[in-house]
Motif scaffolding. Structure first.
Motif, PDB file in Angstrom:
ATOM      1  N   PHE A  56       0.823  -1.219   0.000  1.00 47.89           N
ATOM      2  CA  PHE A  56       0.000   0.000   0.000  1.00 47.89           C
ATOM      3  C   PHE A  56       0.859   1.273   0.000  1.00 47.89           C
ATOM      4  O   PHE A  56       0.333   2.363   0.198  1.00 47.89           O
ATOM      5  N   GLY A  57       2.173   1.145  -0.175  1.00 52.65           N
ATOM      6  CA  GLY A  57       3.027   2.328  -0.287  1.00 52.65           C
ATOM      7  C   GLY A  57       3.549   2.891   1.034  1.00 52.65           C
ATOM      8  O   GLY A  57       3.999   4.028   1.086  1.00 52.65           O
ATOM      9  N   TYR A  58       3.482   2.086   2.111  1.00 52.48           N
ATOM     10  CA  TYR A  58       4.035   2.536   3.402  1.00 52.48           C
ATOM     11  C   TYR A  58       5.522   2.194   3.452  1.00 52.48           C
ATOM     12  O   TYR A  58       5.952   1.194   2.855  1.00 52.48           O
ATOM     13  N   ARG A  59       6.295   3.000   4.169  1.00 54.77           N
ATOM     14  CA  ARG A  59       7.715   2.714   4.361  1.00 54.77           C
ATOM     15  C   ARG A  59       8.020   2.621   5.850  1.00 54.77           C
ATOM     16  O   ARG A  59       7.402   3.332   6.655  1.00 54.77           O
ATOM     17  N   GLU A  60       8.978   1.757   6.188  1.00 53.42           N
ATOM     18  CA  GLU A  60       9.272   1.570   7.613  1.00 53.42           C
ATOM     19  C   GLU A  60      10.031   2.770   8.177  1.00 53.42           C
ATOM     20  O   GLU A  60      10.862   3.363   7.504  1.00 53.42           O
ATOM     21  N   ILE A  61       9.708   3.116   9.411  1.00 49.85           N
ATOM     22  CA  ILE A  61      10.443   4.174  10.113  1.00 49.85           C
ATOM     23  C   ILE A  61      10.864   3.618  11.472  1.00 49.85           C
ATOM     24  O   ILE A  61      10.138   2.799  12.063  1.00 49.85           O
ATOM     25  N   ARG A  62      12.040   3.988  11.945  1.00 47.93           N
ATOM     26  CA  ARG A  62      12.479   3.600  13.300  1.00 47.93           C
ATOM     27  C   ARG A  62      12.844   4.867  14.045  1.00 47.93           C
ATOM     28  O   ARG A  62      13.553   5.710  13.501  1.00 47.93           O
ATOM     29  N   ILE A  63      12.353   4.986  15.226  1.00 47.27           N
ATOM     30  CA  ILE A  63      12.509   6.213  16.004  1.00 47.27           C
ATOM     31  C   ILE A  63      12.953   5.856  17.418  1.00 47.27           C
ATOM     32  O   ILE A  63      12.842   4.705  17.820  1.00 47.27           O
ATOM     33  N   PRO A  64      13.443   6.839  18.178  1.00 51.10           N
ATOM     34  CA  PRO A  64      13.946   6.506  19.520  1.00 51.10           C
ATOM     35  C   PRO A  64      12.843   6.042  20.471  1.00 51.10           C
ATOM     36  O   PRO A  64      11.673   6.378  20.295  1.00 51.10           O
ATOM     37  N   ILE A  65      13.271   5.318  21.476  1.00 49.76           N
ATOM     38  CA  ILE A  65      12.344   4.839  22.505  1.00 49.76           C
ATOM     39  C   ILE A  65      12.176   5.913  23.581  1.00 49.76           C
ATOM     40  O   ILE A  65      11.166   5.973  24.264  1.00 49.76           O
ATOM     41  N   LEU A  66      13.179   6.790  23.675  1.00 47.70           N
ATOM     42  CA  LEU A  66      13.161   7.839  24.696  1.00 47.70           C
ATOM     43  C   LEU A  66      12.962   9.195  24.022  1.00 47.70           C
ATOM     44  O   LEU A  66      13.604   9.485  23.016  1.00 47.70           O
ATOM     45  N   GLU A  67      12.047  10.002  24.581  1.00 43.07           N
ATOM     46  CA  GLU A  67      11.804  11.350  24.033  1.00 43.07           C
ATOM     47  C   GLU A  67      11.636  12.306  25.207  1.00 43.07           C
ATOM     48  O   GLU A  67      11.475  11.881  26.354  1.00 43.07           O
ATOM     49  N   LYS A  68      11.604  13.598  24.882  1.00 42.61           N
ATOM     50  CA  LYS A  68      11.306  14.566  25.932  1.00 42.61           C
ATOM     51  C   LYS A  68       9.866  14.355  26.405  1.00 42.61           C
ATOM     52  O   LYS A  68       8.961  14.184  25.587  1.00 42.61           O
ATOM     53  N   THR A  69       9.659  14.409  27.703  1.00 45.95           N
ATOM     54  CA  THR A  69       8.339  14.191  28.297  1.00 45.95           C
ATOM     55  C   THR A  69       7.286  15.112  27.676  1.00 45.95           C
ATOM     56  O   THR A  69       6.152  14.706  27.417  1.00 45.95           O
ATOM     57  N   GLU A  70       7.703  16.332  27.426  1.00 49.41           N
ATOM     58  CA  GLU A  70       6.805  17.345  26.894  1.00 49.41           C
ATOM     59  C   GLU A  70       6.098  16.902  25.600  1.00 49.41           C
ATOM     60  O   GLU A  70       4.944  17.230  25.370  1.00 49.41           O
ATOM     61  N   LEU A  71       6.813  16.141  24.772  1.00 47.79           N
ATOM     62  CA  LEU A  71       6.221  15.689  23.508  1.00 47.79           C
ATOM     63  C   LEU A  71       4.938  14.904  23.766  1.00 47.79           C
ATOM     64  O   LEU A  71       3.911  15.125  23.126  1.00 47.79           O
ATOM     65  N   PHE A  72       4.993  13.980  24.733  1.00 47.44           N
ATOM     66  CA  PHE A  72       3.813  13.145  24.997  1.00 47.44           C
ATOM     67  C   PHE A  72       2.750  13.926  25.761  1.00 47.44           C
ATOM     68  O   PHE A  72       1.557  13.778  25.508  1.00 47.44           O
ATOM     69  N   ALA A  73       3.193  14.769  26.703  1.00 50.43           N
ATOM     70  CA  ALA A  73       2.218  15.535  27.492  1.00 50.43           C
ATOM     71  C   ALA A  73       1.407  16.433  26.567  1.00 50.43           C
ATOM     72  O   ALA A  73       0.182  16.514  26.678  1.00 50.43           O
ATOM     73  N   ARG A  74       2.075  17.068  25.615  1.00 49.96           N
ATOM     74  CA  ARG A  74       1.371  17.989  24.725  1.00 49.96           C
ATOM     75  C   ARG A  74       0.500  17.289  23.701  1.00 49.96           C
ATOM     76  O   ARG A  74      -0.519  17.817  23.266  1.00 49.96           O
ATOM     77  N   SER A  75       0.880  16.098  23.261  1.00 54.87           N
ATOM     78  CA  SER A  75       0.109  15.454  22.193  1.00 54.87           C
ATOM     79  C   SER A  75      -0.976  14.536  22.744  1.00 54.87           C
ATOM     80  O   SER A  75      -2.143  14.642  22.372  1.00 54.87           O
ATOM     81  N   ILE A  76      -0.625  13.640  23.646  1.00 54.74           N
ATOM     82  CA  ILE A  76      -1.608  12.664  24.143  1.00 54.74           C
ATOM     83  C   ILE A  76      -2.625  13.361  25.043  1.00 54.74           C
ATOM     84  O   ILE A  76      -3.802  13.004  25.070  1.00 54.74           O
ATOM     85  N   GLY A  77      -2.177  14.420  25.754  1.00 55.44           N
ATOM     86  CA  GLY A  77      -3.103  15.197  26.580  1.00 55.44           C
ATOM     87  C   GLY A  77      -2.789  15.082  28.052  1.00 55.44           C
ATOM     88  O   GLY A  77      -2.664  13.966  28.578  1.00 55.44           O
ATOM     89  N   GLU A  78      -2.655  16.217  28.716  1.00 52.82           N
ATOM     90  CA  GLU A  78      -2.281  16.269  30.146  1.00 52.82           C
ATOM     91  C   GLU A  78      -3.254  15.512  31.039  1.00 52.82           C
ATOM     92  O   GLU A  78      -2.870  14.997  32.079  1.00 52.82           O
ATOM     93  N   THR A  79      -4.539  15.461  30.636  1.00 49.21           N
ATOM     94  CA  THR A  79      -5.530  14.857  31.542  1.00 49.21           C
ATOM     95  C   THR A  79      -5.862  13.412  31.190  1.00 49.21           C
ATOM     96  O   THR A  79      -6.780  12.824  31.733  1.00 49.21           O
ATOM     97  N   THR A  80      -5.130  12.828  30.245  1.00 47.82           N
ATOM     98  CA  THR A  80      -5.412  11.426  29.914  1.00 47.82           C
ATOM     99  C   THR A  80      -4.764  10.509  30.959  1.00 47.82           C
ATOM    100  O   THR A  80      -3.809  10.908  31.635  1.00 47.82           O
ATOM    101  N   ASP A  81      -5.270   9.281  31.069  1.00 48.76           N
ATOM    102  CA  ASP A  81      -4.681   8.314  32.008  1.00 48.76           C
ATOM    103  C   ASP A  81      -3.218   8.097  31.682  1.00 48.76           C
ATOM    104  O   ASP A  81      -2.381   7.985  32.581  1.00 48.76           O
ATOM    105  N   ILE A  82      -2.916   8.015  30.385  1.00 48.90           N
ATOM    106  CA  ILE A  82      -1.532   7.721  29.986  1.00 48.90           C
ATOM    107  C   ILE A  82      -0.590   8.770  30.580  1.00 48.90           C
ATOM    108  O   ILE A  82       0.398   8.435  31.237  1.00 48.90           O
ATOM    109  N   VAL A  83      -0.900  10.049  30.360  1.00 49.78           N
ATOM    110  CA  VAL A  83       0.025  11.098  30.811  1.00 49.78           C
ATOM    111  C   VAL A  83      -0.072  11.304  32.326  1.00 49.78           C
ATOM    112  O   VAL A  83       0.934  11.490  33.002  1.00 49.78           O
ATOM    113  N   GLU A  84      -1.283  11.209  32.861  1.00 45.33           N
ATOM    114  CA  GLU A  84      -1.441  11.453  34.304  1.00 45.33           C
ATOM    115  C   GLU A  84      -0.806  10.368  35.151  1.00 45.33           C
ATOM    116  O   GLU A  84      -0.212  10.638  36.178  1.00 45.33           O
TER     117      GLU A  84
END
Ligand code: HAM
Length: 417
Positions: A32-60
């Motif tokens: 279907f035209g997808y290509r593999e990507i590999r990315i780090p396992i560790l990121e700045k916390t802020e990336l997840f807090a801002r995207s997934i949402g501060e009030t979600t179970d995951i971030v909280e």
């Protein structure tokens, strides 16, 4: 020493099923035209807090976050979408080609309460598409999931889809929901009372019985969509139906991450107890911009790899162990020296060969050859070597042939070609 709670080893006898899934998934994604990507396992916390949402179970509650020596706040990725967005923006991938399709296999980390189908390190098969606003890509992703599950022989799965609207229509819906919940607040659980203030949509998927009862007759997102979102969702449904993909519209499906807009979905199973979602995904048209990139529509899904394998296990699906072509049985030191070189030479030529350097008896080595499922065994015994030959034994037919040592590698390559 033992693994820590919620973490586990996946041992070689189980890995063949994982590999089978990886092969099928990569094949289908690439077709279907997808290509593999590999990315780090560790990121700045802020990336997840801002995207997934501060009030979600995951971030909280669920992230593995720590400060490194320089006091930077870092987090083990709880999912891949935010990181793939970060990569898309960081490398300005939109500049070279606005439409980008990625897939990824890898571990994610969430500190949830471990139980069947739920681990603290788990694996996802993730797919993301950037730059396509059309509803056909929503359907294509759900079709792709459906096709993959079909190829893997999975049964008993059902696709639940919903539309969560967009910043245009969401506020009016949220208000209608708040009005409805306001009248029933006393019957809601404590978590939901808190959710009303912070993230009212999450009340919709509360599993507590009294909340489910109170939510009967609640306004649905689908009834409050603006015209553009409504058209979008209609196209998704119609194009899925035309491709014969079964689904049901599930008004209670809101997903546990805050970045979603418009179409959201889950593939559910009844065979894993409480952990019913085998895959989940949706559109997140605002996220790239919110993370500092150009306004870019985007959409994707992640399959819970561990759960998928558990369902396949229950169905009795087996992976494929690739058998050895040849196992060399060396008897004596001279034979061991030859075996080492034969094994290297044969593997170099693509003949799948293993041998044994422990100086064990014929009986023990034949046992090992059987365990390894070798198709042939080459017996290099002292007497045979004196006559400049070794014996090739077909493990199925038990037929034996003499192979001259001088041309052994060439002869065997020809046999196994
Ligand atoms: P998610 O629903 O949080 O979505 O996770 C996707 C899948 O990962 C779930 O359906 C489940 O099968 C599996 N999963 C989640 N937590 C665990 C766990 N603790 N143990 C085992 N399996 C688990 C996302 O992660 C989004 N990033 C999906 C996405 C991609 N949306 C857009 N693009």
């Amino acid at each position: 020493m033992q693994t820590i709670r919620g973490f586990r080893d996946i041992l070689p006898e189980h890995i063949t099923l994982w590999q089978k899934v990886e092969r099928e998934a990569a094949d289908l994604f690439e077709s279907f035209g997808y290509r593999e990507i590999r990315i780090p396992i560790l990121e700045k916390t802020e990336l997840f807090a801002r995207s997934i949402g501060e009030t979600t179970d995951i971030v909280e509650k669920e992230m593995y976050t720590f400060e490194d020596r320089k006091k930077d706040k870092l987090t083990l990725r709880p999912e891949a979408t935010a990181s793939i967005c970060r990569a898309y923006i960081q490398h300005k991938l939109y500049a070279s080609e606005p439409v980008q399709k990625f897939y990824l296999f890898g571990p994610m980390f969430r500190r949830e309460r471990p139980q069947k189908g739920r681990y603290r390190q788990f694996y996802q098969i993730d797919a993301e598409v950037f730059g396509v606003e059309s509803a056909y890509i929503d359907s294509e992703l759900i079709f792709l999931l459906n096709e993959l599950f079909k190829r893997l022989g999975l049964t008993g799965l059902s696709a639940h889809i919903n539309s969560l609207g967009c910043p245009e229509c969401r506020p009016a819906y949220q208000q209608a929901l708040l009005d409805f919940l306001g009248e029933r607040k006393e019957t809601l659980c404590t978590d939901c009372k808190r959710r009303i203030e912070k993230n009212p949509l999450r009340v919709l998927d509360c599993k507590v019985e009294t909340c489910r009862e109170a939510l009967k007759g609640a306004p649905t997102t689908v009834d409050h969509l603006c015209e553009a979102c409504d058209d979008h969702f209609k196209t998704v449904r119609a194009s899925l139906i035309r491709q014969g993909v079964d689904f049901k519209v599930d008004h209670a499906l809101v997903r546990g991450l805050d970045y979603y807009t418009r179409t959201a979905w889950e593939i559910q199973t009844t065979s894993l107890g409480a952990q019913s979602a085998v895959a989940g995904g949706g559109r997140y048209d605002r996220l790239v911009e919110e993370l500092g990139g150009p306004a870019t529509p985007a959409i994707g899904f992640a399959i819970g790899f561990d759960r998928l394998v558990e369902v396949m296990d229950q169905l009795g699906t087996k992976g494929e162990e690739k058998a050895l072509d040849l196992f060399i049985v060396p008897l004596g030191n001279a034979a061991m020296d030859l075996s080492y070189h034969w094994s290297c030479d044969l593997n170099r030529e693509g003949v799948r060969t293993d041998t044994d350097f422990r100086g064990k008896s014929m009986k023990a080595l034949m046992k090992r050859a059987n365990k390894l499922n070798a198709r042939y065994v080459l017996i290099a015994g002292e007497n045979e070597l004196k006559e400049n030959k070794a014996i090739l034994r077909n493990m199925d037919t038990k037929e034996q042939t003499d192979i001259p040592v001088d041309s052994l590698v060439t002869d065997l390559v020809n046999i196994f070609k």
